[in-house]
Scaffold this motif. Structure first.
Motif, PDB file in Angstrom:
ATOM      1  N   ASP A   1      -4.988   2.585   3.103  1.00  0.00           N
ATOM      2  CA  ASP A   1      -4.887   1.505   2.121  1.00  0.00           C
ATOM      3  C   ASP A   1      -6.211   0.773   1.910  1.00  0.00           C
ATOM      4  O   ASP A   1      -6.303  -0.080   1.020  1.00  0.00           O
ATOM      5  CB  ASP A   1      -3.826   0.495   2.561  1.00  0.00           C
TER       6      ASP A   1
ATOM      7  N   GLY B   1       0.790  -1.220   0.000  1.00  0.00           N
ATOM      8  CA  GLY B   1       0.000   0.000   0.000  1.00  0.00           C
ATOM      9  C   GLY B   1       0.827   1.275   0.000  1.00  0.00           C
ATOM     10  O   GLY B   1       1.920   1.333  -0.570  1.00  0.00           O
ATOM     11  N   HIS B   2       0.293   2.295   0.711  1.00  0.00           N
ATOM     12  CA  HIS B   2       0.909   3.622   0.673  1.00  0.00           C
ATOM     13  C   HIS B   2       1.358   4.130   2.044  1.00  0.00           C
ATOM     14  O   HIS B   2       2.000   5.169   2.120  1.00  0.00           O
ATOM     15  CB  HIS B   2      -0.078   4.640   0.082  1.00  0.00           C
ATOM     16  N   SER B   3       1.004   3.436   3.115  1.00  0.00           N
ATOM     17  CA  SER B   3       1.312   3.954   4.447  1.00  0.00           C
ATOM     18  C   SER B   3       2.819   3.907   4.715  1.00  0.00           C
ATOM     19  O   SER B   3       3.553   3.084   4.159  1.00  0.00           O
ATOM     20  CB  SER B   3       0.573   3.144   5.522  1.00  0.00           C
TER      21      SER B   3
ATOM     22  N   ASP C   1      -7.873   0.802  -1.722  1.00  0.00           N
ATOM     23  CA  ASP C   1      -7.174  -0.063  -2.676  1.00  0.00           C
ATOM     24  C   ASP C   1      -7.397  -1.536  -2.357  1.00  0.00           C
ATOM     25  O   ASP C   1      -7.586  -2.365  -3.254  1.00  0.00           O
ATOM     26  CB  ASP C   1      -5.678   0.245  -2.660  1.00  0.00           C
TER      27      ASP C   1
ATOM     28  N   ARG D   1      -3.271   1.582   9.035  1.00  0.00           N
ATOM     29  CA  ARG D   1      -3.020   1.850   7.615  1.00  0.00           C
ATOM     30  C   ARG D   1      -4.351   1.984   6.875  1.00  0.00           C
ATOM     31  O   ARG D   1      -4.564   1.386   5.814  1.00  0.00           O
ATOM     32  CB  ARG D   1      -2.166   0.737   6.997  1.00  0.00           C
TER      33      ARG D   1
END
Length: 350
Positions: free
Chosen positions: A199, A27-29, A202, A196
């Motif tokens: 995320d 993800g992006h965290s 997604d 998180r």
């Protein structure tokens, strides 16, 4: 050893012997990006790795990713559930050897990489004191990660997984400290889903796409209010809980049931927290109870008014500004996630 002790995962991809895409799993965290960077650095090191994380966070997926990034990625991956390992020392050695030898012959090639692999001991904290002693003895003698087979001598890199803080368990006397030192050379912590939440869109898009293909159907795109429920739920079961919820959503397509289920679970969690034993501050307890009741009431009214905040403010008999303040106070976004956010999540899974 029973077949059920060897494999399974909190991600549906394991049913097809696949791993989720890195962009989805990590993800992006910041926590997950740091974890991904650390994995890249240690994957090639032939040292024991300890993976810590709550149930359902994907520790077994992480172990497989370490294996696939290692120099012995073409070798075997053996997963043993520690709770299923028999107490008998002889039975353990026999069942362990059978687990390794049960792997298809083609996997154990004559090539050098085929005689290496990974041993994943899942839930190492669930072992009894006597079995901990036996595991320590095997590690000290070099027999746990080295198995003599007819075709070659199989050397395995050790990875252990735990939902329990082993350092705390060692302090309580529930886990051998000398065994902890043996397995805790390199440590990876998988954060819970509540750390998180960015995320979740997604992950939701990915699971819906995956299950739609698996069940030959097409899931309806979640509404703004459903996404808001998903983003504001605490997910004690982590990714596994989200996965199972979305599996049911694809099968039955009832968004109302999803929202009501999350509301019910949140209420149960609050009740358990309020009834937990131990010293508590009555002031803090009251403040938390009122805050959670307000949060639940606001969610229900917003849901009933199709997420129109002005109509919800009228229904609650408070000003629009007061509603925005309370939304922020109880940890809810002032505006529900838009369609663009969802579509972006869908695009990244393709």
């Amino acid at each position: 050893m029973a077949p059920s002790s060897l494999t399974t995962s909190s991600w549906p991809h394991q049913e097809l012997n696949q791993l989720p895409p890195d962009t989805i799993f990590f993800g992006h965290s910041e926590h997950m990006k740091a974890l991904q960077s650390r994995i890249e650095k240690i994957a090639a090191l032939d040292m024991p790795v300890l993976i810590e994380g709550e149930s359902g966070t994907g520790k077994d997926i992480l172990a497989r990713m370490l294996h696939q990034r290692s120099p012995w990625m073409s070798g075997v991956f053996v997963k043993l559930r520690c709770s299923n390992i028999p107490e008998s020392f002889d039975d353990f050695l026999e069942s362990y050897a059978e687990a390794v030898k049960g792997i298809p012959r083609a996997t154990l090639s004559s090539a050098h990489s085929g005689c290496h692999g990974t041993l994943f001991l899942d839930e190492i904290s669930e072992t009894s004191a006597s079995l901990q002693a036996k595991l320590l003895r095997l590690l000290q003698e070099g027999r746990l990660c080295s198995v003599n087979l007819k075709r070659c001598k199989l050397n395995l890199r050790l990875i252990c997984g735990t939902t329990c803080a082993l350092e705390s368990a060692a302090e309580r006397g529930d886990f051998r400290r000398d065994l902890l030192y043996r397995i805790n050379v390199l440590t990876l912590r998988v954060p819970p889903l509540r750390e998180r939440t960015a995320d979740i869109p997604d992950l939701t898009a990915h699971f819906l796409s995956f299950f739609s293909n698996a069940y030959a159907g097409e899931a309806k795109r979640p509404s703004q209010e459903m996404m808001h429920f998903l983003l504001n739920y605490s997910w004690p079961g982590n990714i596994r809980e989200l996965e199972n919820l979305l599996r049911r959503y694809v099968l039955f397509g009832c968004e109302e049931a999803v929202c009501q289920e999350l509301l019910g679970r949140a209420s149960e969690q609050n009740t358990k927290q309020l009834s937990s034993p131990g010293a508590v501050s009555l002031k803090e307890l009251t403040k938390k109870a009122v805050r959670e009741l307000e949060r639940e009431a606001i969610l229900k009214v917003l849901h009933a008014n199709k997420w129109n905040r002005r109509r919800a403010a009228c229904a609650l008999n408070i000003s629009y500004r007061a509603l925005l303040y309370k939304l922020k106070d109880v940890g809810m976004a002032a505006a529900a996630p838009g369609k663009a956010d969802w579509q972006a999540g869908v695009q990244q899974t393709r």
